[in-house]
Design a protein around this motif. Structure first.
Motif, PDB file in Angstrom:
ATOM      1  N   THR A 163       0.830  -1.205   0.000  1.00  0.00           N
ATOM      2  CA  THR A 163       0.000   0.000   0.000  1.00  0.00           C
ATOM      3  C   THR A 163       0.862   1.251   0.000  1.00  0.00           C
ATOM      4  O   THR A 163       0.553   2.230  -0.683  1.00  0.00           O
ATOM      5  N   THR A 164       1.956   1.225   0.749  1.00  0.00           N
ATOM      6  CA  THR A 164       2.867   2.371   0.773  1.00  0.00           C
ATOM      7  C   THR A 164       3.478   2.594  -0.610  1.00  0.00           C
ATOM      8  O   THR A 164       3.581   3.732  -1.080  1.00  0.00           O
ATOM      9  N   PHE A 165       3.860   1.512  -1.276  1.00  0.00           N
ATOM     10  CA  PHE A 165       4.385   1.616  -2.634  1.00  0.00           C
ATOM     11  C   PHE A 165       3.335   2.205  -3.579  1.00  0.00           C
ATOM     12  O   PHE A 165       3.628   3.087  -4.384  1.00  0.00           O
ATOM     13  N   GLU A 166       2.093   1.731  -3.451  1.00  0.00           N
ATOM     14  CA  GLU A 166       1.012   2.228  -4.300  1.00  0.00           C
ATOM     15  C   GLU A 166       0.696   3.690  -4.011  1.00  0.00           C
ATOM     16  O   GLU A 166       0.425   4.466  -4.930  1.00  0.00           O
ATOM     17  N   GLN A 167       0.759   4.088  -2.750  1.00  0.00           N
ATOM     18  CA  GLN A 167       0.557   5.499  -2.419  1.00  0.00           C
ATOM     19  C   GLN A 167       1.681   6.351  -3.009  1.00  0.00           C
ATOM     20  O   GLN A 167       1.435   7.473  -3.452  1.00  0.00           O
ATOM     21  N   GLN A 171       1.238   9.568  -5.653  1.00  0.00           N
ATOM     22  CA  GLN A 171       1.812  10.904  -5.476  1.00  0.00           C
ATOM     23  C   GLN A 171       2.809  11.258  -6.578  1.00  0.00           C
ATOM     24  O   GLN A 171       2.874  12.396  -7.019  1.00  0.00           O
ATOM     25  N   THR A 172       3.567  10.275  -7.017  1.00  0.00           N
ATOM     26  CA  THR A 172       4.577  10.529  -8.050  1.00  0.00           C
ATOM     27  C   THR A 172       3.952  10.802  -9.414  1.00  0.00           C
ATOM     28  O   THR A 172       4.352  11.726 -10.110  1.00  0.00           O
ATOM     29  N   PHE A 173       2.945  10.004  -9.784  1.00  0.00           N
ATOM     30  CA  PHE A 173       2.362  10.106 -11.119  1.00  0.00           C
ATOM     31  C   PHE A 173       0.991  10.774 -11.145  1.00  0.00           C
ATOM     32  O   PHE A 173       0.359  10.847 -12.202  1.00  0.00           O
ATOM     33  N   HIS A 174       0.511  11.247  -9.985  1.00  0.00           N
ATOM     34  CA  HIS A 174      -0.777  11.948  -9.887  1.00  0.00           C
ATOM     35  C   HIS A 174      -1.916  11.123 -10.485  1.00  0.00           C
ATOM     36  O   HIS A 174      -2.656  11.569 -11.355  1.00  0.00           O
ATOM     37  N   ILE A 175      -2.022   9.893  -9.984  1.00  0.00           N
ATOM     38  CA  ILE A 175      -3.081   8.983 -10.410  1.00  0.00           C
ATOM     39  C   ILE A 175      -3.856   8.547  -9.170  1.00  0.00           C
ATOM     40  O   ILE A 175      -3.402   8.745  -8.042  1.00  0.00           O
ATOM     41  N   SER A 176      -4.999   7.934  -9.370  1.00  0.00           N
ATOM     42  CA  SER A 176      -5.796   7.474  -8.237  1.00  0.00           C
ATOM     43  C   SER A 176      -5.194   6.192  -7.656  1.00  0.00           C
ATOM     44  O   SER A 176      -4.460   5.469  -8.334  1.00  0.00           O
ATOM     45  N   LEU A 177      -5.544   5.917  -6.410  1.00  0.00           N
ATOM     46  CA  LEU A 177      -5.025   4.716  -5.752  1.00  0.00           C
ATOM     47  C   LEU A 177      -5.427   3.432  -6.472  1.00  0.00           C
ATOM     48  O   LEU A 177      -4.570   2.563  -6.672  1.00  0.00           O
ATOM     49  N   PRO A 178      -6.694   3.267  -6.879  1.00  0.00           N
ATOM     50  CA  PRO A 178      -7.035   2.023  -7.592  1.00  0.00           C
ATOM     51  C   PRO A 178      -6.217   1.820  -8.876  1.00  0.00           C
ATOM     52  O   PRO A 178      -5.810   0.692  -9.182  1.00  0.00           O
ATOM     53  N   ILE A 179      -5.946   2.883  -9.594  1.00  0.00           N
ATOM     54  CA  ILE A 179      -5.122   2.766 -10.808  1.00  0.00           C
ATOM     55  C   ILE A 179      -3.691   2.395 -10.434  1.00  0.00           C
ATOM     56  O   ILE A 179      -3.068   1.541 -11.090  1.00  0.00           O
TER      57      ILE A 179
END
Length: 110
Positions: A36-40, A44-52
């Motif tokens: 989850t931390t990696f996905e968050q 933040q890095t690519f300005h995408i939603s969490l599900p994506i």
């Protein structure tokens, strides 16, 4: 056949529950597991939603599995991350903004 349908239904329900749990943790902003931390970080890095970000991260790992451990891949390997992502999307839609620290910890414990 009945067992196969039952097993997939259990997998789908379990994956959705995991996704909702991820939404609780992310909404409470109290930290999470490594994935989850990696996905968050991806969000933040690519300005995408969490599900994506979840789909992208799990896609990367599925490709790595294809390269290094092809015999360990099944349809569950592909479907589970999709349903976890869907569960997090649903969970995030219904999560209120959590500004109070006590409410954050209630969400964490829940």
């Amino acid at each position: 056949m009945k067992k196969l349908v039952r097993d997939y239904l259990i997998m789908i329900i379990g994956a959705i529950v995991i996704g909702i749990g991820v939404a609780f943790i992310v909404s409470a902003n109290v930290g999470g597991d490594a994935m989850t931390t990696f996905e968050q970080g991806l969000t933040q890095t690519f300005h995408i939603s969490l599900p994506i970000a979840m789909i992208i991260a799990n896609g990367i790992f599925v490709v790595l599995l294809l390269v290094f451990a092809k015999e360990n891949i099944s349809i569950d390997t592909v479907l589970s991350p999709l349903f976890i992502s869907a569960g997090s999307k649903v969970g995030l839609l219904f999560m209120p903004s959590l500004d109070d620290m006590i409410i954050r910890y209630v969400f964490l414990v829940y």
